[in-house]
Design a protein around this motif. Structure first.
Motif, PDB file in Angstrom:
ATOM      1  N   ALA A 109      -1.308   4.832   3.255  1.00 17.33           N
ATOM      2  CA  ALA A 109      -0.679   3.884   4.182  1.00 17.33           C
ATOM      3  C   ALA A 109      -1.214   2.475   3.973  1.00 17.33           C
ATOM      4  O   ALA A 109      -0.451   1.508   3.953  1.00 17.33           O
ATOM      5  N   ASP A 110      -2.520   2.353   3.796  1.00 17.42           N
ATOM      6  CA  ASP A 110      -3.107   1.037   3.556  1.00 17.42           C
ATOM      7  C   ASP A 110      -2.653   0.455   2.222  1.00 17.42           C
ATOM      8  O   ASP A 110      -2.446  -0.751   2.096  1.00 17.42           O
ATOM      9  N   ASP A 127       3.843  10.049  11.123  1.00 15.96           N
ATOM     10  CA  ASP A 127       3.160   8.777  11.382  1.00 15.96           C
ATOM     11  C   ASP A 127       1.716   8.995  11.791  1.00 15.96           C
ATOM     12  O   ASP A 127       0.819   8.245  11.400  1.00 15.96           O
ATOM     13  N   ARG A 185      -0.877   5.992  11.494  1.00 14.95           N
ATOM     14  CA  ARG A 185      -0.074   4.852  11.955  1.00 14.95           C
ATOM     15  C   ARG A 185       0.901   5.318  13.030  1.00 14.95           C
ATOM     16  O   ARG A 185       2.104   5.358  12.798  1.00 14.95           O
ATOM     17  N   GLY A 202       1.481  -0.646   2.544  1.00 16.26           N
ATOM     18  CA  GLY A 202       1.961  -1.632   3.505  1.00 16.26           C
ATOM     19  C   GLY A 202       3.025  -1.063   4.428  1.00 16.26           C
ATOM     20  O   GLY A 202       3.570   0.023   4.204  1.00 16.26           O
ATOM     21  N   ASP A 203       3.312  -1.822   5.466  1.00 18.89           N
ATOM     22  CA  ASP A 203       4.185  -1.330   6.547  1.00 18.89           C
ATOM     23  C   ASP A 203       5.630  -1.095   6.131  1.00 18.89           C
ATOM     24  O   ASP A 203       6.265  -0.146   6.592  1.00 18.89           O
ATOM     25  N   ASP A 204       6.181  -1.961   5.270  1.00 16.00           N
ATOM     26  CA  ASP A 204       7.595  -1.814   4.898  1.00 16.00           C
ATOM     27  C   ASP A 204       7.847  -0.507   4.156  1.00 16.00           C
ATOM     28  O   ASP A 204       8.738   0.267   4.529  1.00 16.00           O
ATOM     29  N   LEU A 247       5.815   2.071   3.978  1.00 19.77           N
ATOM     30  CA  LEU A 247       5.443   3.198   4.830  1.00 19.77           C
ATOM     31  C   LEU A 247       6.589   3.561   5.768  1.00 19.77           C
ATOM     32  O   LEU A 247       6.889   4.740   5.956  1.00 19.77           O
ATOM     33  N   GLY A 248       7.260   2.561   6.313  1.00 27.29           N
ATOM     34  CA  GLY A 248       8.419   2.827   7.179  1.00 27.29           C
ATOM     35  C   GLY A 248       9.500   3.601   6.443  1.00 27.29           C
ATOM     36  O   GLY A 248      10.097   4.536   6.996  1.00 27.29           O
ATOM     37  N   ALA A 275      -2.186  -4.607   0.710  1.00 27.67           N
ATOM     38  CA  ALA A 275      -0.979  -3.847   0.386  1.00 27.67           C
ATOM     39  C   ALA A 275      -0.312  -4.494  -0.822  1.00 27.67           C
ATOM     40  O   ALA A 275      -0.640  -5.615  -1.202  1.00 27.67           O
ATOM     41  N   SER A 323      -4.015   8.143   5.104  1.00 30.97           N
ATOM     42  CA  SER A 323      -4.374   6.832   5.664  1.00 30.97           C
ATOM     43  C   SER A 323      -4.678   5.851   4.531  1.00 30.97           C
ATOM     44  O   SER A 323      -4.369   4.663   4.636  1.00 30.97           O
ATOM     45  N   GLN A 373       3.644   5.549  15.588  1.00 33.44           N
ATOM     46  CA  GLN A 373       4.789   4.669  15.818  1.00 33.44           C
ATOM     47  C   GLN A 373       5.176   4.732  17.296  1.00 33.44           C
ATOM     48  O   GLN A 373       5.088   5.787  17.918  1.00 33.44           O
TER      49      GLN A 373
END
Length: 135
Positions: A106-107, A126, A131, A110-112, A114-115, A3, A103, A133
């Motif tokens: 999303a990869d 999601d 991903r 990264g998670d931050d 994406l959130g 990411a 997807s 949630q």
């Protein structure tokens, strides 16, 4: 895939092609262009700009195209809109296209980030990003 790194065009399409099990890079590119154009219509502000910064330049420009959705599409309507934009697509093949592209996104982000993206979208996206949630 790490990411926080801008993916090269070839690498992004390789991931989409592999996940979508497409026979050609052209199929992966077509799916990517449609899905990212629709996604870009749903995102605004800094989140949209940060996502664009993580994508290959051509896809960033598609995401940043001044197309804006009048109202946010539910995940189901997003898939239907994808099907409508891809010649010969069905809702089933469009769901596959959306999943392969999102997807990969999303990869890449990264998670931050994406959130933050998911906060701008209706519930259920999601799953399109691969991903799920916790509820």
């Amino acid at each position: 895939m790490a990411a926080d790194v801008t993916l090269r065009w070839e690498a992004f399409l390789d991931y989409v092609q592999e996940r979508g099990k497409y026979d050609s890079r052209q199929e992966a590119e077509r799916a990517s262009r449609v899905v990212l154009a629709l996604l870009g219509a749903h995102l605004v502000g800094e989140v949209r700009a940060q996502l664009a910064a993580r994508l290959p330049e051509d896809f960033a420009l598609i995401l940043l195209n001044p197309l804006h959705s009048a109202e946010p599409l539910s995940p189901e309507r997003f898939v239907r809109a994808t099907a409508a934009w891809i010649e010969g697509a069905t809702e089933q093949t469009a769901a596959w296209d959306v999943s392969a592209v999102l997807s990969t996104v999303a990869d890449a982000v990264g998670d931050d980030l994406l959130g933050q993206i998911l906060l701008q979208l209706p519930g259920g996206y999601d799953l399109l990003f691969g991903r799920p949630q916790p509820t």
